[in-house]
Design a protein around this motif. Structure first.
Motif, PDB file in Angstrom:
ATOM      1  N   VAL A 197      -2.059  -3.727   6.792  1.00  0.00           N
ATOM      2  CA  VAL A 197      -1.155  -3.815   5.642  1.00  0.00           C
ATOM      3  C   VAL A 197      -0.609  -5.235   5.514  1.00  0.00           C
ATOM      4  O   VAL A 197      -0.419  -5.757   4.413  1.00  0.00           O
ATOM      5  CB  VAL A 197      -0.043  -2.730   5.718  1.00  0.00           C
ATOM      6  CG1 VAL A 197       1.088  -3.110   6.616  1.00  0.00           C
ATOM      7  CG2 VAL A 197       0.473  -2.383   4.328  1.00  0.00           C
ATOM      8  N   MET A 213      -5.720   1.246  -1.460  1.00  0.00           N
ATOM      9  CA  MET A 213      -5.164   0.256  -0.516  1.00  0.00           C
ATOM     10  C   MET A 213      -5.914   0.330   0.812  1.00  0.00           C
ATOM     11  O   MET A 213      -6.462   1.360   1.176  1.00  0.00           O
ATOM     12  CB  MET A 213      -3.689   0.616  -0.308  1.00  0.00           C
ATOM     13  CG  MET A 213      -2.892  -0.441   0.402  1.00  0.00           C
ATOM     14  SD  MET A 213      -1.908  -1.452  -0.670  1.00  0.00           S
ATOM     15  CE  MET A 213      -1.298  -2.632   0.524  1.00  0.00           C
ATOM     16  N   LEU A 214      -5.952  -0.768   1.512  1.00  0.00           N
ATOM     17  CA  LEU A 214      -6.573  -0.867   2.831  1.00  0.00           C
ATOM     18  C   LEU A 214      -8.087  -0.656   2.776  1.00  0.00           C
ATOM     19  O   LEU A 214      -8.681  -0.123   3.695  1.00  0.00           O
ATOM     20  CB  LEU A 214      -5.955   0.130   3.817  1.00  0.00           C
ATOM     21  CG  LEU A 214      -4.467   0.028   4.051  1.00  0.00           C
ATOM     22  CD1 LEU A 214      -4.052   0.900   5.217  1.00  0.00           C
ATOM     23  CD2 LEU A 214      -4.022  -1.397   4.287  1.00  0.00           C
ATOM     24  N   GLN A 226       2.948   2.562   1.879  1.00  0.00           N
ATOM     25  CA  GLN A 226       1.988   1.855   1.013  1.00  0.00           C
ATOM     26  C   GLN A 226       0.590   1.841   1.624  1.00  0.00           C
ATOM     27  O   GLN A 226      -0.404   1.844   0.916  1.00  0.00           O
ATOM     28  CB  GLN A 226       2.477   0.436   0.726  1.00  0.00           C
ATOM     29  CG  GLN A 226       3.655   0.443  -0.248  1.00  0.00           C
ATOM     30  CD  GLN A 226       4.155  -0.943  -0.596  1.00  0.00           C
ATOM     31  OE1 GLN A 226       3.961  -1.886   0.167  1.00  0.00           O
ATOM     32  NE2 GLN A 226       4.808  -1.059  -1.729  1.00  0.00           N
ATOM     33  N   ALA A 227       0.520   1.822   2.970  1.00  0.00           N
ATOM     34  CA  ALA A 227      -0.779   1.823   3.650  1.00  0.00           C
ATOM     35  C   ALA A 227      -1.412   3.206   3.640  1.00  0.00           C
ATOM     36  O   ALA A 227      -2.538   3.380   4.086  1.00  0.00           O
ATOM     37  CB  ALA A 227      -0.615   1.336   5.081  1.00  0.00           C
ATOM     38  N   LEU A 235       4.213   1.316   5.701  1.00  0.00           N
ATOM     39  CA  LEU A 235       3.379   2.416   6.191  1.00  0.00           C
ATOM     40  C   LEU A 235       3.080   3.418   5.077  1.00  0.00           C
ATOM     41  O   LEU A 235       1.988   3.982   5.012  1.00  0.00           O
ATOM     42  CB  LEU A 235       4.046   3.109   7.378  1.00  0.00           C
ATOM     43  CG  LEU A 235       4.205   2.255   8.639  1.00  0.00           C
ATOM     44  CD1 LEU A 235       4.915   3.041   9.731  1.00  0.00           C
ATOM     45  CD2 LEU A 235       2.861   1.748   9.151  1.00  0.00           C
ATOM     46  N   MET A 277      -0.345   5.883   5.331  1.00  0.00           N
ATOM     47  CA  MET A 277      -0.200   6.646   6.577  1.00  0.00           C
ATOM     48  C   MET A 277       0.704   7.867   6.417  1.00  0.00           C
ATOM     49  O   MET A 277       0.531   8.870   7.092  1.00  0.00           O
ATOM     50  CB  MET A 277       0.393   5.765   7.680  1.00  0.00           C
ATOM     51  CG  MET A 277      -0.642   5.029   8.517  1.00  0.00           C
ATOM     52  SD  MET A 277       0.154   4.127   9.879  1.00  0.00           S
ATOM     53  CE  MET A 277       0.093   5.329  11.197  1.00  0.00           C
TER      54      MET A 277
END
Lengths: 377, 205
Positions: free
Chosen positions: B157, B1-2, A160-161, A158, A163
């Motif tokens: 992810v 990222m994403l 790394q994403a 999370l 968030m």
């Protein structure tokens, strides 16, 4: 580039200590939390378990708050988180993950709508979140016995994403009549303190504990770096591990691939080692398939029993200390190797410099989790 | 990222004795029990898997949804790296209460391992993994209500980090005859973009 993620704070509440330093001192001294209990509210017959003294919980809790409405498990969780949260600022970039298998399941003993609400894991998480004033919605991980270590993997992903920047994790489970009777119905309970990987092992000893960590993208105060993870199902059986260790094998492989290191670079494995015949055998097979048979390995169940949803995080907290203090801890209860493939069980405390540490767990539903950590230089 | 776009490839809702696949009602019964509904759905879709009848209600609900979405997805000649990311509100409380009743009365004490094993919400992931031979990432979460932001981010992810080729996401809530399942398959190709708002809109339909 993928963000780097660290564990920067740790704590744990167990029968052998209410902070990490006391736990380590007792582990070095071979002090186990497992004792024989005669408590007919929990089980008709005497049983071995690692249980925290009620008065110790209540008096420690009274020192930090005058709150009165928390359950025993909530108090244990608050005690684990409190010293870590105290040092931090909570905002909308701060996440909160709670890991448990059964939460406040004891509330079901006395049926009422209040107690039924208490038994909801979301309610447990809300109670803890409200105590500290977390502003983001709690995330509960409930994935059987891998929950505690899976929570670390989820937190890393999370962050790394994008968030969150920081995530507090608390993991906990209690010894209850519910869980004792269930393991007993499986005939999985040991009639003596559990002996992971030993020839004469004959099952699980249950335990209770809470553990807490702070996972962060900020390297300041970093204790260890999380460098790879995997959480892969056996697709084989809901109440027994795969005979080939398939899910565990693949989970470790996935973590290694992500971390871009080779299996032989791992310095230490903190394994699951529940001391059931099938689990320990399965782990030995998976480790051998990966060429990990010579890497020092222990199970901490001899100190804590199987603390279910807490175990993966608690054992990570202790494993981090092993790396930081360059000390391998003996796998308590081990005597003679009792798995069909050779593995390198740590049988006495010893000093060792470590760079890479692997934590694994497996559980009902065929779940497995592996997380790789690297010492921060 | 994403930054990579991901897509909802198919979705399925099960509630009120009805199954809706990609927006179309494909099976509906007059009001009945979940036991009856799930059995008739099993028969209607000609699912041949006797283990189904040993499952608890939560697993049956999750299993039926997965069956409809994965039926044409699974290629038995190769590995299918489809992750499972499921969540609900009531965990396994439906079975927890049944199990608690089996140990509450000393005169009538009959704890059963066949019931106890279902007192974990992630067992339904194990059932689906076994059925479709998915040796893949799987995790179960609890939220007060369907959390589309979390589900969307977590699925992304897993795809972005190449931990999975596709992700089967699911909200599978069951307690005492009250149920709702909303499952959807996310991949790297498709027409319906996988976004937090889209997921929430489909959930609420």
């Amino acid at each position: 580039m993928t963000k780097e993620v660290y564990i920067t704070e740790t704590n744990c509440i167990t029968p052998i200590g209410f902070d990490v330093a006391t736990n380590i001192k007792n582990i070095i001294g071979s002090v186990s939390g497992i004792q024989l209990h005669q408590n007919t509210d929990l089980m008709k017959m005497p049983f071995y378990a690692s249980i925290i003294n009620d008065e110790a919980i209540n008096s420690a809790f009274a020192k930090i708050t005058s709150a009165e409405n928390n359950t025993r498990l909530e108090k244990m969780m608050i005690l684990a988180l409190q010293p870590i949260v105290e040092k931090s600022k909570l905002d909308e970039r701060t996440g909160f993950i709670l890991s448990t298998t059964k939460g406040n399941i004891t509330a079901l003993k006395n049926p009422s709508s209040d107690n039924f609400q208490k038994a909801h894991l979301g309610q447990l998480a809300k109670n803890i979140a409200d105590f500290f004033g977390f502003t983001t919605e709690p995330i509960v991980v409930s994935n059987a016995c891998v929950s505690g270590i899976l929570a670390v993997s989820v937190a890393k992903r999370l962050i790394q994403a994008g968030m969150f920047d920081n995530i507090f994790i608390v993991a906990g489970d209690e010894v209850s009549e519910f869980v004792l009777s269930g393991f007993n119905s499986f005939q999985a309970m040991s009639d003596s303190p559990c002996r992971p990987y030993s020839k004469n092992r004959n099952g699980v000893t249950l335990g209770e504990a809470t553990a807490a960590v702070l996972v962060s993208s900020n390297k300041k105060n970093a204790k260890i770096k999380i460098i790879g993870d995997g959480s892969i199902n056996d697709a084989n059986h809901i109440s027994g591990p795969s005979r080939t260790g398939e899910g565990l094998f693949r989970s470790i492989e996935s973590a290694l691939t992500e971390a871009k290191i080779n299996a032989n670079q791992i310095d230490y494995i903190s394994a699951h080692g529940t001391a059931t015949s099938f689990n320990d055998e399965m782990e030995a097979i998976a480790f051998n398939r990966l060429g990990l048979e010579n890497i020092p390995v222990n199970s901490l169940k001899g100190f804590y029993g199987h603390t279910l949803g807490a175990s993966g995080l608690l054992e990570t907290v202790i494993g981090i200390e092993s790396v930081l203090e360059s000390k391998l801890f003996a796998s308590l209860g081990f005597d003679e190797i009792g798995v069909s493939q050779s593995i390198n069980i740590i049988n006495k405390n010893e000093d060792k410099e470590m760079n890479y540490f692997l934590k694994t767990a497996s559980g009902f539903g065929g779940c497995n989790t592996a997380v790789l950590f690297e010492k921060v230089k | 990222m994403l930054d990579n776009k991901t897509y909802i490839q198919s979705f399925c809702t099960i509630q009120n004795n009805e199954i809706i696949l990609d927006g179309a009602s494909i099976f509906k019964l007059e009001p009945t029990t979940f036991l009856d509904f799930s059995k008739k759905a099993y028969q209607y879709f000609e699912i041949n898997y006797s283990k189904f009848f040993k499952m608890d209600n939560l697993s049956k609900l999750a299993f039926l949804g997965a069956e409809l979405l994965l039926e044409n997805e699974i290629n038995n000649t190769k590995e299918n790296n489809i992750a499972l990311v499921f969540a609900n509100k009531s965990s396994s409380l439906d079975t927890d209460v049944k199990y608690q009743n089996s140990i509450s009365d000393a005169e009538n004490y009959f704890p059963s391992p066949a019931v106890f094993v279902y007192t974990l919400p992630n067992i339904c992931l194990g059932e689906i993994s076994i059925r479709h031979q998915l040796k893949s990432e799987n995790s179960f979460f609890i939220f007060d209500a369907f959390n589309s932001a979390f589900m969307t981010n977590y699925a992304k992810v897993l795809l972005d980090s190449n931990k999975a080729d596709k992700v089967l996401c699911g909200w599978v809530e069951y307690f005492d005859e009250e149920y709702k399942a909303f499952l959807y398959l996310v991949g790297r190709e498709g027409n319906l973009e996988h976004k937090i708002e889209t997921v929430l809109t489909e959930y609420n339909k």
